[in-house]
Design a protein around this motif. Structure first.
Motif, PDB file in Angstrom:
ATOM      1  N   LEU A 203       0.834  -1.197   0.000  1.00 12.80           N
ATOM      2  CA  LEU A 203       0.000   0.000   0.000  1.00 12.80           C
ATOM      3  C   LEU A 203       0.876   1.258   0.000  1.00 12.80           C
ATOM      4  CD1 LEU A 203      -2.817   1.230   0.152  1.00 12.80           C
ATOM      5  CD2 LEU A 203      -2.671   1.081   2.659  1.00 12.80           C
ATOM      6  N   ASP A 204       1.938   1.235   0.836  1.00 17.14           N
ATOM      7  CA  ASP A 204       2.840   2.396   0.866  1.00 17.14           C
ATOM      8  C   ASP A 204       3.525   2.593  -0.488  1.00 17.14           C
ATOM      9  OD1 ASP A 204       2.200   2.901   3.490  1.00 17.14           O
ATOM     10  OD2 ASP A 204       3.927   1.818   4.320  1.00 17.14           O
ATOM     11  N   TYR A 205       3.987   1.475  -1.048  1.00 16.51           N
ATOM     12  CA  TYR A 205       4.653   1.556  -2.365  1.00 16.51           C
ATOM     13  C   TYR A 205       3.689   2.090  -3.419  1.00 16.51           C
ATOM     14  CZ  TYR A 205       6.808   0.147  -6.721  1.00 16.51           C
ATOM     15  OH  TYR A 205       7.313   0.146  -7.986  1.00 16.51           O
ATOM     16  N   SER A 206       2.430   1.596  -3.361  1.00  5.78           N
ATOM     17  CA  SER A 206       1.430   2.052  -4.336  1.00  5.78           C
ATOM     18  C   SER A 206       1.173   3.544  -4.192  1.00  5.78           C
ATOM     19  CB  SER A 206       0.121   1.268  -4.165  1.00  5.78           C
ATOM     20  OG  SER A 206       0.321  -0.101  -4.467  1.00  5.78           O
ATOM     21  N   LYS A 207       1.104   3.977  -2.911  1.00  5.00           N
ATOM     22  CA  LYS A 207       0.885   5.409  -2.679  1.00  5.00           C
ATOM     23  C   LYS A 207       2.077   6.232  -3.212  1.00  5.00           C
ATOM     24  CE  LYS A 207      -1.962   4.948   1.497  1.00  5.00           C
ATOM     25  NZ  LYS A 207      -2.019   5.231   2.950  1.00  5.00           N
ATOM     26  N   MET A 208       3.308   5.722  -2.925  1.00  2.00           N
ATOM     27  CA  MET A 208       4.499   6.427  -3.402  1.00  2.00           C
ATOM     28  C   MET A 208       4.581   6.419  -4.935  1.00  2.00           C
ATOM     29  SD  MET A 208       7.316   4.979  -0.656  1.00  2.00           S
ATOM     30  CE  MET A 208       8.663   5.584  -1.631  1.00  2.00           C
ATOM     31  N   GLU A 209       4.276   5.243  -5.518  1.00  2.00           N
ATOM     32  CA  GLU A 209       4.313   5.148  -6.987  1.00  2.00           C
ATOM     33  C   GLU A 209       3.284   6.063  -7.614  1.00  2.00           C
ATOM     34  OE1 GLU A 209       5.646   3.620 -10.696  1.00  2.00           O
ATOM     35  OE2 GLU A 209       6.495   3.720  -8.675  1.00  2.00           O
ATOM     36  N   LEU A 210       2.095   6.132  -6.966  1.00  2.00           N
ATOM     37  CA  LEU A 210       1.049   7.008  -7.470  1.00  2.00           C
ATOM     38  C   LEU A 210       1.508   8.464  -7.424  1.00  2.00           C
ATOM     39  CD1 LEU A 210      -1.877   7.369  -8.468  1.00  2.00           C
ATOM     40  CD2 LEU A 210      -2.587   7.504  -6.071  1.00  2.00           C
ATOM     41  N   ALA A 211       2.123   8.836  -6.291  1.00  2.70           N
ATOM     42  CA  ALA A 211       2.612  10.213  -6.153  1.00  2.70           C
ATOM     43  C   ALA A 211       3.747  10.495  -7.147  1.00  2.70           C
ATOM     44  CB  ALA A 211       3.083  10.462  -4.727  1.00  2.70           C
TER      45      ALA A 211
ATOM     46  N   THR B 194      -4.692  11.681  -5.633  1.00  2.00           N
ATOM     47  CA  THR B 194      -3.539  10.886  -5.196  1.00  2.00           C
ATOM     48  C   THR B 194      -3.843  10.056  -3.944  1.00  2.00           C
ATOM     49  OG1 THR B 194      -2.756  12.786  -3.930  1.00  2.00           O
ATOM     50  CG2 THR B 194      -1.857  12.507  -6.155  1.00  2.00           C
ATOM     51  N   SER B 195      -5.066  10.177  -3.367  1.00  3.34           N
ATOM     52  CA  SER B 195      -5.427   9.385  -2.172  1.00  3.34           C
ATOM     53  C   SER B 195      -6.822   8.788  -2.318  1.00  3.34           C
ATOM     54  CB  SER B 195      -5.375  10.259  -0.905  1.00  3.34           C
ATOM     55  OG  SER B 195      -4.086  10.811  -0.734  1.00  3.34           O
ATOM     56  N   PRO B 196      -7.057   7.963  -3.349  1.00  2.00           N
ATOM     57  CA  PRO B 196      -8.395   7.368  -3.511  1.00  2.00           C
ATOM     58  C   PRO B 196      -8.677   6.299  -2.460  1.00  2.00           C
ATOM     59  CG  PRO B 196      -6.872   6.459  -5.118  1.00  2.00           C
ATOM     60  CD  PRO B 196      -6.131   7.546  -4.405  1.00  2.00           C
ATOM     61  N   GLU B 197      -7.640   5.801  -1.715  1.00  2.00           N
ATOM     62  CA  GLU B 197      -7.802   4.709  -0.761  1.00  2.00           C
ATOM     63  C   GLU B 197      -8.467   5.163   0.540  1.00  2.00           C
ATOM     64  OE1 GLU B 197      -4.336   6.909   0.659  1.00  2.00           O
ATOM     65  OE2 GLU B 197      -5.146   6.349  -1.298  1.00  2.00           O
ATOM     66  N   LYS B 198      -8.552   6.474   0.733  1.00  2.00           N
ATOM     67  CA  LYS B 198      -9.100   6.973   1.989  1.00  2.00           C
ATOM     68  C   LYS B 198     -10.580   6.654   2.162  1.00  2.00           C
ATOM     69  CE  LYS B 198      -5.742  10.674   2.746  1.00  2.00           C
ATOM     70  NZ  LYS B 198      -5.550  12.127   2.933  1.00  2.00           N
ATOM     71  N   THR B 199     -11.232   6.379   1.080  1.00  2.00           N
ATOM     72  CA  THR B 199     -12.662   6.032   1.154  1.00  2.00           C
ATOM     73  C   THR B 199     -12.864   4.563   1.518  1.00  2.00           C
ATOM     74  OG1 THR B 199     -12.692   5.571  -1.206  1.00  2.00           O
ATOM     75  CG2 THR B 199     -13.276   7.802  -0.529  1.00  2.00           C
ATOM     76  N   ALA B 200     -11.798   3.731   1.488  1.00  2.00           N
ATOM     77  CA  ALA B 200     -11.898   2.290   1.811  1.00  2.00           C
ATOM     78  C   ALA B 200     -11.462   2.061   3.263  1.00  2.00           C
ATOM     79  CB  ALA B 200     -11.036   1.491   0.853  1.00  2.00           C
ATOM     80  N   ARG B 201     -11.954   0.869   3.866  1.00  2.60           N
ATOM     81  CA  ARG B 201     -11.646   0.584   5.267  1.00  2.60           C
ATOM     82  C   ARG B 201     -10.485  -0.378   5.399  1.00  2.60           C
ATOM     83  NH1 ARG B 201     -17.261  -1.263   7.740  1.00  2.60           N
ATOM     84  NH2 ARG B 201     -17.288  -2.353   5.757  1.00  2.60           N
TER      85      ARG B 201
ATOM     86  N   LEU C 152      -5.830  -1.049  -1.450  1.00  2.00           N
ATOM     87  CA  LEU C 152      -5.003  -1.429  -2.608  1.00  2.00           C
ATOM     88  C   LEU C 152      -5.856  -1.542  -3.865  1.00  2.00           C
ATOM     89  CD1 LEU C 152      -2.635  -4.143  -1.059  1.00  2.00           C
ATOM     90  CD2 LEU C 152      -1.945  -1.971  -2.100  1.00  2.00           C
ATOM     91  N   ALA C 153      -7.037  -2.102  -3.683  1.00  2.00           N
ATOM     92  CA  ALA C 153      -7.930  -2.248  -4.833  1.00  2.00           C
ATOM     93  C   ALA C 153      -8.354  -0.880  -5.359  1.00  2.00           C
ATOM     94  CB  ALA C 153      -9.154  -3.076  -4.443  1.00  2.00           C
ATOM     95  N   ALA C 154      -8.505   0.088  -4.453  1.00  2.00           N
ATOM     96  CA  ALA C 154      -8.904   1.436  -4.867  1.00  2.00           C
ATOM     97  C   ALA C 154      -7.773   2.133  -5.637  1.00  2.00           C
ATOM     98  CB  ALA C 154      -9.301   2.251  -3.646  1.00  2.00           C
ATOM     99  N   LEU C 155      -6.515   1.829  -5.266  1.00  2.00           N
ATOM    100  CA  LEU C 155      -5.376   2.466  -5.937  1.00  2.00           C
ATOM    101  C   LEU C 155      -5.047   1.831  -7.289  1.00  2.00           C
ATOM    102  CD1 LEU C 155      -2.914   2.911  -2.920  1.00  2.00           C
ATOM    103  CD2 LEU C 155      -4.086   4.725  -4.162  1.00  2.00           C
ATOM    104  N   ALA C 156      -5.358   0.568  -7.468  1.00  4.07           N
ATOM    105  CA  ALA C 156      -4.932  -0.193  -8.650  1.00  4.07           C
ATOM    106  C   ALA C 156      -5.347   0.454  -9.989  1.00  4.07           C
ATOM    107  CB  ALA C 156      -5.448  -1.619  -8.555  1.00  4.07           C
TER     108      ALA C 156
END
Length: 489
Positions: free
Chosen positions: A64-72, A85-92, A98-102
């Motif tokens: 998740l951290d890598y995905s966030k960094m890669e996204l940024a 850049t933070s679509p995962e905040k809506t998920a629990r 991870l699915a939200a970032l993919a």
């Protein structure tokens, strides 16, 4: 239900174990040891499962951290400020995050790949043109794939490279135009000089041949430099050849003028003399400065130069005759024999160039014409005076003729002539006076004696005046006896 099924299974197994122990007769101590051992083994299994779950969670958190960094990083590299850049905040859960970032990662990944391809294409074309200009690339050679900074793939950076490419493409077009103009200039110069341009052009670079398309022409600095040097060399040859041809054309004209060559014969060398006063830029006709034309002119100059000595006597004596005619018409006496001897001696000795001799004679002719013109007014009056003197002599003879009044044939014509003669004779004194004044002025102006057929004119006039006075005195004396006899009567 599965957990309950597992508990039931464990309980039934424990019951079966109790039955076996009862049947075997295991002691309570042994049984307690086995049960403790079972508890420890179950605990170990649970621990392992917990550890595995923790490791799995940590890996997911790392992902998740890598995905966030890669996204940024992708968003920053692509300059995509509009993408969340933070679509995962809506998920629990982590997996939901991870699915939200993919999808966003996949979208930006594709966009990055496309952007890299664009950068690679533009940068390759930039390096291609730079290589063509520097001359580091052979015609048709492709450049290596350039190193691309994947951390800066923004539209701004892309536009910067596109701007560089457009500038280089413009520069390439300008250089290609210049190359083609230079090639055309070389062809034109070779045409004027009658030289084969193919070997000269391909010696600069093989791609400059007409059979090679424009897109494959060399535009390198070295090619342009060689073209400049080639044009400079050809222009120098053109200037030298033109200078040589102009010198030959001048010599031809001088020789033609010297020998009075007819126009028809001169016209055979119009292709030589037509550029006698032209500048190098004005000479553009194909073959105008060919070596065979220069050689042809040299041969003709040599031929005429050899011929001029044989014709020199004829030309010189012809001009001498012209000079003598001018002096004769002006009643100036010259030593013709001495002049002929001098001309003959100069030609035979070769001490004076034929052109100098003819120029000297032309100068003498011009001087003679000027002198004749300055004498014209006086000579016209001399002719009138001589004519009047002739009429005076005729009138004297007429007056002495005792039969002049007879009505013979032609008497009336003589009478008319006598009337006109008396009018002319009466004008002689005034005419003589005018001649004396003008002749005196002429001599003072020119510093020499005015001669007529070798005799000083003033002496002739003085002699005439004295003779006229003597005749008048004789007439006066002849009339005196007649007067005395009339007085006696």
């Amino acid at each position: 239900m599965d957990a309950l099924h597992g508990q039931t299974s464990c309980g039934s197994l424990l019951q079966k174990l109790q039955l076996v122990w009862d049947e075997v007769g295991e002691s309570d101590e042994d049984r307690d040891k086995v049960l403790f051992q079972l508890d420890q083994e179950c605990l170990d299994v649970y621990k392992r499962k917990v550890d595995q779950a923790l490791k799995s969670r940590d890996l997911l958190l790392q992902a998740l951290d890598y995905s966030k960094m890669e996204l940024a990083r992708l968003a920053s590299a692509l300059g995509e400020k509009s993408i969340a850049t933070s679509p995962e905040k809506t998920a629990r859960t982590i997996k939901q995050q991870l699915a939200a970032l993919a999808p966003t990662l996949e979208q930006l990944g594709k966009q990055k790949k496309e952007r890299i391809n664009k950068f690679a294409d533009i940068m390759s074309r930039i390096e291609q043109i730079r290589g063509e200009i520097a001359g580091n690339l052979e015609i048709g050679q492709q450049v290596a794939i350039p190193q691309i900074n994947e951390d800066d793939l923004t539209d701004e950076k892309l536009r910067d490279f596109q701007s560089q490419l457009q500038e280089l493409e413009k520069k390439k077009r300008e250089r290609l135009k210049k190359v083609l103009e230079h090639v055309s200039t070389v062809q034109d110069l070779c045409s004027v000089l009658k030289m084969e341009h193919f070997s000269i052009i391909t010696e600069v670079h093989e791609s400059l041949d007409d059979s090679v398309g424009k897109d494959h022409k060399s535009i390198s600095n070295d090619t342009l430099s060689k073209l400049d040097r080639t044009i400079a060399t050809l222009n120098e040859d053109k200037t030298l050849r033109l200078k040589k041809l102009q010198e030959l054309a001048t010599q031809l004209n001088d020789l033609w003028d010297l020998m009075d060559t007819p126009t028809e014969e001169r016209s055979l060398f119009d292709h030589v003399t037509c550029n006698r006063t032209a500048s190098a830029e004005e000479v553009t006709a194909p073959g105008a400065l060919a070596l065979d034309i220069i050689n042809q002119a040299e041969v003709e100059v040599q031929r005429l130069d050899e011929l001029k000595y044989s014709k020199m006597k004829e030309i010189a004596f012809k001009k001498q005759t012209t000079l003598e005619d001018i002096y004769a018409s002006a009643h100036i006496v010259i030593d013709t024999a001495a002049a002929h001897d001098k001309i003959f001696a100069l030609i035979e000795s070769g001490s004076m160039e034929p052109t100098e001799l003819i120029a000297d004679m032309d100068s003498q002719i011009l001087k003679a014409k000027e002198e004749a013109l300055s004498r014209k007014e006086i000579l016209d009056k001399v002719e009138r005076w001589i004519s009047a003197c002739e009429e005076e002599s005729w009138l004297e003879d007429y007056n002495r003729d005792d039969n002049r009044y007879n009505s013979g044939r032609g008497a009336h014509l003589n009478l008319k002539r006598a009337e006109k003669a008396r009018i002319q004779v009466n004008k002689i004194p005034g005419l003589v006076e005018t001649l004396v004044a003008k002749t005196t002025a002429w001599e003072e102006n020119h510093g020499l004696s005015f001669t007529y057929d070798g005799v000083p004119l003033l002496a002739m006039l003085d002699e005439y005046v004295m003779l006229r006075q003597e005749k008048e005195e004789e007439k006066r004396k002849m009339r005196l006896p007649v007067c005395h006899s009339s007085e006696l009567l």
